[in-house]
Design an enzyme around this catalytic site. Structure first.
Site, short mmCIF file in Angstrom:
data_model
loop_
_atom_site.label_atom_id
_atom_site.label_comp_id
_atom_site.label_asym_id
_atom_site.label_seq_id
_atom_site.Cartn_x
_atom_site.Cartn_y
_atom_site.Cartn_z
N GLY A 9 0.80 -1.29 -0.15
CA GLY A 9 0.06 0.18 -0.03
C GLY A 9 0.96 1.26 0.03
O GLY A 9 0.58 2.39 0.60
N SER A 12 0.44 5.66 -1.90
CA SER A 12 -0.12 6.99 -1.32
C SER A 12 -0.21 6.73 0.10
O SER A 12 0.07 5.96 0.68
CB SER A 12 -1.39 7.36 -2.05
OG SER A 12 -2.26 6.09 -1.61
N GLY A 13 -0.68 7.90 0.44
CA GLY A 13 -1.01 8.06 1.96
C GLY A 13 0.21 7.57 2.91
O GLY A 13 1.31 7.89 2.67
N TYR A 161 -15.23 -3.11 6.96
CA TYR A 161 -13.97 -2.73 7.31
C TYR A 161 -13.53 -2.82 8.66
O TYR A 161 -12.46 -3.02 9.00
CB TYR A 161 -14.14 -1.02 6.71
CG TYR A 161 -12.84 -0.30 6.85
CD1 TYR A 161 -11.67 -0.44 5.99
CD2 TYR A 161 -12.48 0.61 8.05
CE1 TYR A 161 -10.46 0.21 6.30
CE2 TYR A 161 -11.32 1.05 8.13
CZ TYR A 161 -10.39 0.96 7.46
OH TYR A 161 -9.22 1.67 7.46
#
Length: 270
Positions: A9, A12-13, A161
């Site tokens: 992941g 980004s972020g 989630y």
């Protein structure tokens, strides 16, 4: 000699912010992301942060166990050691969707695929560290090891989630028990300003709401958990800052649920 860090992941972020900080410290970083263009852009940013040192890269979609296995093969072939695996990849799915492997997409992308990747790299991770990006959203959902395919009639975006984030915490704690030679922790990065979420309202909130945590600050917590002296960390702990571990919701500290989820995850991923 710098450490070898694998960040999933990382396009980004939090993942990208942490990867840049690792690179600036002189570490060798391997970026894993799903979108080729975003991954390429991230590689350029990490290269700049590392004064021209070229990071590794590998495109993987965690919706596919076959792609996760290919990623593990690539890492085992090319990396003689891995000092840190940052299981940071994850996301939110608006509607119930099964992957080609037959599991609900949220639990597969956020938990089953990281579980599979870590398991495949297990021998290379001896005396290393695994840092799992969880969330306080774990309070909103409880994973059901008997129903990893989900139930379309009962699907809720936030519950799915939350359940996947609880699974991250349970995985970290159970890994600490089963693999004591690996330092395994999870953490809540804060409510991070990002392109996270599904639907216009959620995306607007994560981009513009006041008081959100910057990716850089959240990334710094990931970096600290990856690099702090081992004796400063609590094995299997769930962190929300650099102090002592926080106490997650009761279902996310249920040892019997953690063990059952582990066995179901091992069966699901083969």
């Amino acid at each position: 000699m710098g450490r070898t860090i694998v960040v999933t992941g990382a396009s980004s972020g939090v993942g990208l912010a942490a990867a840049k900080q690792f690179a600036a410290m002189g570490d060798d970083v391997v970026l894993v992301g799903r979108d080729p263009q975003r991954l390429a852009n991230a590689v350029a940013e990490v290269r700049d942060a590392g004064n021209g040192r070229e990071p590794g890269r590998y495109r993987t979609d965690f919706d596919s166990f076959a792609e996760v296995r290919a990623l593990a093969d690539h890492l085992l072939t090319n990396l003689p050691r891995i000092d840190v695996l940052a299981n940071n990849a994850g996301g939110m799915v608006e509607h119930h969707r099964k992957t080609t492997d037959g599991y609900e997409a949220t639990i597969q992308g956020n938990h089953l695929s990281p579980f599979l990747l870590t398991s495949l790299l297990r021998e290379r991770l001896r005396d290393a560290r695994v840092v799992n990006t969880a969330s306080r959203a774990h309070m909103q959902g409880k994973p059901d090891p008997d129903r990893l395919a989900g139930d379309p009639a009962k699907y809720s975006t936030w519950q799915a989630y939350g359940a996947s984030k609880a699974a991250n915490i349970l995985f970290a704690s159970e890994a600490a028990r089963r693999w004591p030679d690996i330092t395994s922790v999870s953490f809540h990065p804060g409510v991070v300003r990002s392109n996270f979420g599904v639907g216009r309202v959620t995306r607007f909130f994560y981009k513009y709401a006041p008081g959100l945590v910057t990716p850089e600050k959240a990334g710094a917590l990931l970096v600290w958990l990856s690099t702090a002296p081992k004796d400063e960390l609590v094995q299997g702990g769930y962190y929300v800052d650099r102090d002592s571990p926080a106490t997650p919701a009761p279902h996310a500290r249920d040892d019997s649920l953690a063990a059952k989820l582990w066995e179901a995850s091992a069966e699901a991923t083969g």
